[in-house]
Design a protein around this motif. Structure first.
Motif, PDB file in Angstrom:
ATOM      1  N   VAL A  61       0.836  -1.198   0.000  1.00  0.00           N
ATOM      2  CA  VAL A  61       0.000   0.000   0.000  1.00  0.00           C
ATOM      3  C   VAL A  61       0.872   1.251   0.000  1.00  0.00           C
ATOM      4  CG1 VAL A  61      -1.554   1.358   1.428  1.00  0.00           C
ATOM      5  CG2 VAL A  61      -2.005  -1.061   1.056  1.00  0.00           C
ATOM      6  N   ASN A  62       0.616   2.174  -0.914  1.00  0.00           N
ATOM      7  CA  ASN A  62       1.350   3.441  -0.927  1.00  0.00           C
ATOM      8  C   ASN A  62       0.468   4.584  -1.393  1.00  0.00           C
ATOM      9  OD1 ASN A  62       1.070   2.745  -3.564  1.00  0.00           O
ATOM     10  ND2 ASN A  62       3.242   2.858  -4.110  1.00  0.00           N
ATOM     11  N   GLY A  63      -0.846   4.443  -1.227  1.00  0.00           N
ATOM     12  CA  GLY A  63      -1.777   5.448  -1.704  1.00  0.00           C
ATOM     13  C   GLY A  63      -1.690   6.745  -0.924  1.00  0.00           C
ATOM     14  N   SER A  64      -1.886   7.867  -1.620  1.00  0.00           N
ATOM     15  CA  SER A  64      -1.891   9.166  -0.948  1.00  0.00           C
ATOM     16  C   SER A  64      -3.257   9.480  -0.361  1.00  0.00           C
ATOM     17  CB  SER A  64      -1.479  10.265  -1.930  1.00  0.00           C
ATOM     18  OG  SER A  64      -2.357  10.264  -3.060  1.00  0.00           O
ATOM     19  N   ALA A  65      -4.272   8.683  -0.685  1.00  0.00           N
ATOM     20  CA  ALA A  65      -5.614   8.850  -0.134  1.00  0.00           C
ATOM     21  C   ALA A  65      -6.104   7.505   0.385  1.00  0.00           C
ATOM     22  CB  ALA A  65      -6.570   9.387  -1.200  1.00  0.00           C
ATOM     23  N   LEU A  66      -6.869   7.564   1.452  1.00  0.00           N
ATOM     24  CA  LEU A  66      -7.417   6.360   2.078  1.00  0.00           C
ATOM     25  C   LEU A  66      -8.926   6.528   2.187  1.00  0.00           C
ATOM     26  CD1 LEU A  66      -7.031   3.659   3.612  1.00  0.00           C
ATOM     27  CD2 LEU A  66      -6.655   5.009   5.690  1.00  0.00           C
ATOM     28  N   ILE A  67      -9.673   5.583   1.618  1.00  0.00           N
ATOM     29  CA  ILE A  67     -11.140   5.632   1.669  1.00  0.00           C
ATOM     30  C   ILE A  67     -11.626   4.486   2.536  1.00  0.00           C
ATOM     31  CG2 ILE A  67     -13.273   5.472   0.333  1.00  0.00           C
ATOM     32  CD1 ILE A  67     -11.861   6.739  -2.005  1.00  0.00           C
ATOM     33  N   VAL A  68     -12.320   4.809   3.614  1.00  0.00           N
ATOM     34  CA  VAL A  68     -12.841   3.819   4.553  1.00  0.00           C
ATOM     35  C   VAL A  68     -14.335   3.648   4.278  1.00  0.00           C
ATOM     36  CG1 VAL A  68     -13.122   3.174   6.966  1.00  0.00           C
ATOM     37  CG2 VAL A  68     -11.146   4.529   6.260  1.00  0.00           C
ATOM     38  N   GLY A  69     -14.704   2.510   3.704  1.00  0.00           N
ATOM     39  CA  GLY A  69     -16.099   2.253   3.338  1.00  0.00           C
ATOM     40  C   GLY A  69     -16.271   2.312   1.840  1.00  0.00           C
ATOM     41  N   PHE A  70     -16.524   1.164   1.204  1.00  0.00           N
ATOM     42  CA  PHE A  70     -16.633   1.108  -0.253  1.00  0.00           C
ATOM     43  C   PHE A  70     -18.054   0.752  -0.666  1.00  0.00           C
ATOM     44  CE2 PHE A  70     -15.457  -0.521  -4.561  1.00  0.00           C
ATOM     45  CZ  PHE A  70     -14.858   0.633  -5.013  1.00  0.00           C
ATOM     46  N   GLY A 105     -18.698   5.628  -1.417  1.00  0.00           N
ATOM     47  CA  GLY A 105     -17.264   5.451  -1.610  1.00  0.00           C
ATOM     48  C   GLY A 105     -16.897   5.056  -3.023  1.00  0.00           C
ATOM     49  N   GLN A 106     -17.739   4.254  -3.650  1.00  0.00           N
ATOM     50  CA  GLN A 106     -17.462   3.821  -5.017  1.00  0.00           C
ATOM     51  C   GLN A 106     -17.451   5.005  -5.983  1.00  0.00           C
ATOM     52  OE1 GLN A 106     -20.375   0.792  -5.917  1.00  0.00           O
ATOM     53  NE2 GLN A 106     -19.833  -0.384  -4.092  1.00  0.00           N
ATOM     54  N   ILE A 107     -18.436   5.902  -5.829  1.00  0.00           N
ATOM     55  CA  ILE A 107     -18.516   7.054  -6.733  1.00  0.00           C
ATOM     56  C   ILE A 107     -17.361   8.013  -6.473  1.00  0.00           C
ATOM     57  CG2 ILE A 107     -19.916   9.051  -7.367  1.00  0.00           C
ATOM     58  CD1 ILE A 107     -22.396   7.367  -6.712  1.00  0.00           C
ATOM     59  N   ALA A 108     -17.074   8.280  -5.194  1.00  0.00           N
ATOM     60  CA  ALA A 108     -15.987   9.203  -4.856  1.00  0.00           C
ATOM     61  C   ALA A 108     -14.642   8.697  -5.368  1.00  0.00           C
ATOM     62  CB  ALA A 108     -15.942   9.409  -3.347  1.00  0.00           C
ATOM     63  N   SER A 109     -14.415   7.385  -5.273  1.00  0.00           N
ATOM     64  CA  SER A 109     -13.121   6.823  -5.683  1.00  0.00           C
ATOM     65  C   SER A 109     -12.909   6.912  -7.189  1.00  0.00           C
ATOM     66  CB  SER A 109     -13.017   5.365  -5.233  1.00  0.00           C
ATOM     67  OG  SER A 109     -13.964   4.553  -5.915  1.00  0.00           O
ATOM     68  N   GLN A 110     -14.000   6.969  -7.970  1.00  0.00           N
ATOM     69  CA  GLN A 110     -13.858   7.009  -9.422  1.00  0.00           C
ATOM     70  C   GLN A 110     -13.146   8.278  -9.884  1.00  0.00           C
ATOM     71  OE1 GLN A 110     -17.453   6.162 -11.618  1.00  0.00           O
ATOM     72  NE2 GLN A 110     -18.097   4.624 -10.118  1.00  0.00           N
ATOM     73  N   LEU A 111     -13.371   9.407  -9.186  1.00  0.00           N
ATOM     74  CA  LEU A 111     -12.721  10.653  -9.569  1.00  0.00           C
ATOM     75  C   LEU A 111     -11.219  10.575  -9.321  1.00  0.00           C
ATOM     76  CD1 LEU A 111     -15.803  11.473  -9.099  1.00  0.00           C
ATOM     77  CD2 LEU A 111     -14.911  13.786  -8.779  1.00  0.00           C
ATOM     78  N   VAL A 164     -13.930   9.119   5.127  1.00  0.00           N
ATOM     79  CA  VAL A 164     -14.713   8.136   5.877  1.00  0.00           C
ATOM     80  C   VAL A 164     -16.142   8.185   5.357  1.00  0.00           C
ATOM     81  CG1 VAL A 164     -15.542   7.411   8.144  1.00  0.00           C
ATOM     82  CG2 VAL A 164     -13.255   8.392   7.908  1.00  0.00           C
ATOM     83  N   CYS A 165     -16.600   7.068   4.795  1.00  0.00           N
ATOM     84  CA  CYS A 165     -17.952   7.052   4.222  1.00  0.00           C
ATOM     85  C   CYS A 165     -18.655   5.730   4.531  1.00  0.00           C
ATOM     86  CB  CYS A 165     -17.931   7.324   2.726  1.00  0.00           C
ATOM     87  SG  CYS A 165     -16.655   6.454   1.803  1.00  0.00           S
ATOM     88  N   VAL A 166     -18.562   5.274   5.786  1.00  0.00           N
ATOM     89  CA  VAL A 166     -19.288   4.080   6.204  1.00  0.00           C
ATOM     90  C   VAL A 166     -20.755   4.433   6.410  1.00  0.00           C
ATOM     91  CG1 VAL A 166     -17.253   3.054   7.269  1.00  0.00           C
ATOM     92  CG2 VAL A 166     -18.769   4.474   8.651  1.00  0.00           C
ATOM     93  N   ASP A 167     -21.626   3.422   6.395  1.00  0.00           N
ATOM     94  CA  ASP A 167     -23.062   3.662   6.436  1.00  0.00           C
ATOM     95  C   ASP A 167     -23.564   4.122   7.805  1.00  0.00           C
ATOM     96  OD1 ASP A 167     -23.366   2.939   3.788  1.00  0.00           O
ATOM     97  OD2 ASP A 167     -23.589   0.817   4.262  1.00  0.00           O
ATOM     98  N   ALA A 207     -15.477  13.415   5.449  1.00  0.00           N
ATOM     99  CA  ALA A 207     -16.435  12.390   5.867  1.00  0.00           C
ATOM    100  C   ALA A 207     -17.777  12.608   5.200  1.00  0.00           C
ATOM    101  CB  ALA A 207     -16.601  12.387   7.383  1.00  0.00           C
ATOM    102  N   ARG A 208     -18.459  11.524   5.020  1.00  0.00           N
ATOM    103  CA  ARG A 208     -19.846  11.536   4.551  1.00  0.00           C
ATOM    104  C   ARG A 208     -20.759  11.637   5.769  1.00  0.00           C
ATOM    105  NH1 ARG A 208     -22.399   5.671   3.202  1.00  0.00           N
ATOM    106  NH2 ARG A 208     -24.611   6.209   3.111  1.00  0.00           N
ATOM    107  N   ALA A 209     -21.690  12.588   5.746  1.00  0.00           N
ATOM    108  CA  ALA A 209     -22.632  12.780   6.849  1.00  0.00           C
ATOM    109  C   ALA A 209     -23.995  12.223   6.475  1.00  0.00           C
ATOM    110  CB  ALA A 209     -22.747  14.260   7.205  1.00  0.00           C
ATOM    111  N   TYR A 210     -24.651  11.642   7.457  1.00  0.00           N
ATOM    112  CA  TYR A 210     -25.974  11.061   7.204  1.00  0.00           C
ATOM    113  C   TYR A 210     -27.047  12.148   7.166  1.00  0.00           C
ATOM    114  CZ  TYR A 210     -30.258   8.421   8.012  1.00  0.00           C
ATOM    115  OH  TYR A 210     -31.526   7.915   7.908  1.00  0.00           O
TER     116      TYR A 210
END
Length: 609
Positions: free
Chosen positions: A399-408, A412-418, A470-473, A496-499
């Motif tokens: 792993v050497n990513g400059s960004a970390l997404i918690v929750g796919f 998270g799927q849409i955000a990661s596409q960009l 952070v974008c967990v449900d 973070a994603r807010a509910y």
């Protein structure tokens, strides 16, 4: 007159109390109706003396149930189920029928009676099975779809079986409409074709004319007329009434009036289906069951074990998991409504005696009684026996990513596409193994990990990451993760994603650099598009959007500083509103007048058409 009123009160009282009580006990509403039927029927309080006449009316409940299901079933879905219909459905019916017929023959029935009894008891209770699927919300699950395909196959197979019955019961003339098996089959196919053609080309036009009357009762009467007419036409051709109603529903699945039709027949469906279950309970002769309890119990257990085992093995052979195969077998374990037609038929030809007739009817009815609690017990057993899926062990060494997404999940799927579109390395983490496997099929490398595990976050490169999203449900879990990240990695940018508003305020207080409510952006864009559609100039709509965004940020900050409950924001929104939109009165009046004129013109065009 008084007796009719008493019967009506008894039925309604039982329909209110029984399902509520048995639902609370965990057995489902169908069992409640069945026991209510025993209580108010000939073996109980004798409020209803003639159970068979009650069932004649109650059959309409099953008819309306299949019509409603047909409204939700498009032809494309039937085509998709063709494999289950042709292979699994036919296999279940004919293999079970052969096994049961052999047992019946071994117990002393002649060949003709054994074949008819075997086929009758190979079929399953449509109403019981569909009620179970409806209560659990499992119609869309794989075993539910396969179960529905088999039930539909069983209804279709009544056509050749009813044509062949005169051969097995020589001299009865039963079920023959034209005097020959070929003629009966041709008549059945002609009726099916007629239902399809009328439903496809005439009914929608008829409802369009009736809708102009503007009377709700006219539409309701027409809906019931369509269902009953299709059912009677099918019955005349020797088909199942339920099959005719189902075909009519399928043909109307694409109609503009589908939802109105469903709403019109739903109250009748519920009451008549309750009456059907009660009529099954009324058929149980409690004294006969008590006198032969041991033999009937043994035959019932043997019947259920055979039927469940055969169905489960076939489902497993067709590709179901063992858990779904067992659910499938339990779903189809009850005897079908057809058994209450065929058993008296062969009894009328003196092929079985009165005692055997009563015992077979008792077994069929009792199988319907025990199937719902048996399915509940089976589900609980499966939950105990099914071990939680072992989480995969991940290697984060690469792993050497400059960004970390918690929750796919979806967010998270849409955000990661960009990020991926710009070639930015992002480490993706999720805690659901099935989601990880699904992502792998589309080429995404998602690591397994719990966001609340600080060691896992370190292993995933949280200390080196420039940004963590952070974008967990779950809102509580999301807040806990953000607080932990902010405490352990104070220099990282944290998004973070807010509910909702309350969650957004809590995240801001936890030190999140950026938060966004999951529905806010889409709602803002939808509102701006509505303004433009209503005639507001595009630039003015965008200015209004900017003003609303600014106002929302001010209100959110004011709520955060004052500790106001964000959940009650709607009630005091105007009180917190900094100031109205800056807009001259004459401009507002002009825009409103222009929008009203557009709406008026569109309304006039719709009326003219």
């Amino acid at each position: 007159m008084e007796s009719v009123v008493l019967q009506g009160i008894a039925f309604l009282l039982a329909a209110v109390l029984a399902p509520t009580l048995f639902k609370r006990l965990g057995f489902g509403t169908a069992v409640g109706y069945l026991f209510a039927g025993v209580l108010i029927g000939p073996s109980g309080l004798r409020i209803f003396d003639d159970a068979e006449s009650v069932m004649d009316v109650a059959q309409l409940g099953v008819v309306l149930l299949l019509f409603v299901i047909g409204l939700d079933t498009r032809l494309s879905r039937l085509v998709a189920m063709r494999r289950d219909i042709l292979l699994l459905g036919n296999g279940q019916v004919w293999i079970t029928a052969v096994v049961l017929a052999a047992i019946a023959y071994a117990f002393g029935l002649n060949v003709s009676a054994a074949i008819v009894v075997g086929f009758a008891f190979a079929l399953s209770g449509t109403a019981i099975a569909l009620q179970l699927l409806d209560e659990r919300g499992d119609m869309s699950r794989p075993y539910g779809q396969r179960g529905f395909a088999v039930l539909l196959t069983q209804d279709l197979l009544t056509v050749p079986m009813l044509a062949l019955i005169p051969i097995f019961l020589i001299g009865t003339g039963a079920a023959s409409r034209t005097g020959s098996a070929i003629g009966d089959t041709a008549l059945a196919l002609a009726v099916i074709g007629g239902i399809v053609l009328v439903g496809r080309y005439l009914i929608d036009y008829l409802f369009r004319i009736l809708a102009t009357a503007g009377a709700r009762e006219v539409m309701t009467s027409a809906a019931l007329l369509v269902v009953v007419s299709a059912a009677l036409a099918a019955s005349y051709a020797g088909l199942s009434m339920a099959l005719g109603a189902f075909l009519a529903g399928v043909m109307l699945a694409g109609s503009s009036y589908r939802h109105q039709l469903q709403a019109d027949v739903e109250p009748f469906r519920g009451l008549l289906l309750a009456l059907f279950f009660m009529s099954i309970g009324m058929l149980i002769d409690v004294i006969e069951v008590w006198l032969h309890a041991g033999l009937i119990g043994l035959m019932l257990v043997t019947y259920l074990l055979l039927k469940i085992s055969l169905a489960a093995l076939l489902a497993r052979f067709a590709g179901s998991t063992w858990a779904d195969a067992l659910r499938f077998g339990l779903l189809l374990s009850a005897a079908g409504e057809f058994s209450f037609v065929l058993v008296p038929l062969i009894a009328g030809q003196n092929l079985i005696d009165a005692q055997t007739t009563n015992m077979l009817i008792a077994i069929a009815a009792l199988s319907m009684v025990v199937t719902p609690p048996l399915a509940v017990f089976g589900e609980r057993l499966l939950k105990r026996l099914t071990r939680p899926e072992k989480a995969p062990e991940e290697d984060f060494s690469a792993v050497n990513g400059s960004a970390l997404i918690v929750g796919f999940g979806r967010f998270g799927q849409i955000a990661s596409q960009l990020l991926l579109a710009e070639g930015i390395d992002a480490t993706l983490i999720d805690a659901k193994p099935e989601r990880i496997r699904a992502a792998a099929r589309f080429g995404f490398k998602v690591y397994y990990g719990q966001g609340t595990n600080l060691d896992m976050l370190r292993a995933a490169g949280a200390e080196q990451a420039r940004l963590i999203l952070v974008c967990v449900d779950d809102p509580d879990e999301s807040l806990a993760i953000c607080r932990m990240i902010r405490g352990a990695f104070p220099n990282v940018k944290l998004h973070a994603r807010a509910y909702d508003r309350a969650h957004a305020i809590a995240l801001t207080n936890a030190g999140v650099d950026y938060q966004i409510r999951e529905t806010f952006e889409s709602a803002i864009v939808a509102g701006r598009t509505m303004l433009e559609t209503l005639g507001v100039p595009s630039e003015r709509a965008r200015q209004t959007e900017r003003d609303v965004r600014h106002r929302d940020l001010e209100r959110l900050e004011l709520q955060r500083l004052q500790g106001i409950d964000a959940g009650s924001d709607f009630l005091h929104q105007n009180a917190l509103q900094p100031e109205p939109l800056k807009q001259p009165d004459h401009e507002a009046q002009s825009l409103n007048a222009e929008a009203d004129e557009i709406l008026h013109q569109e309304s006039q065009q719709g009326t003219a058409s």
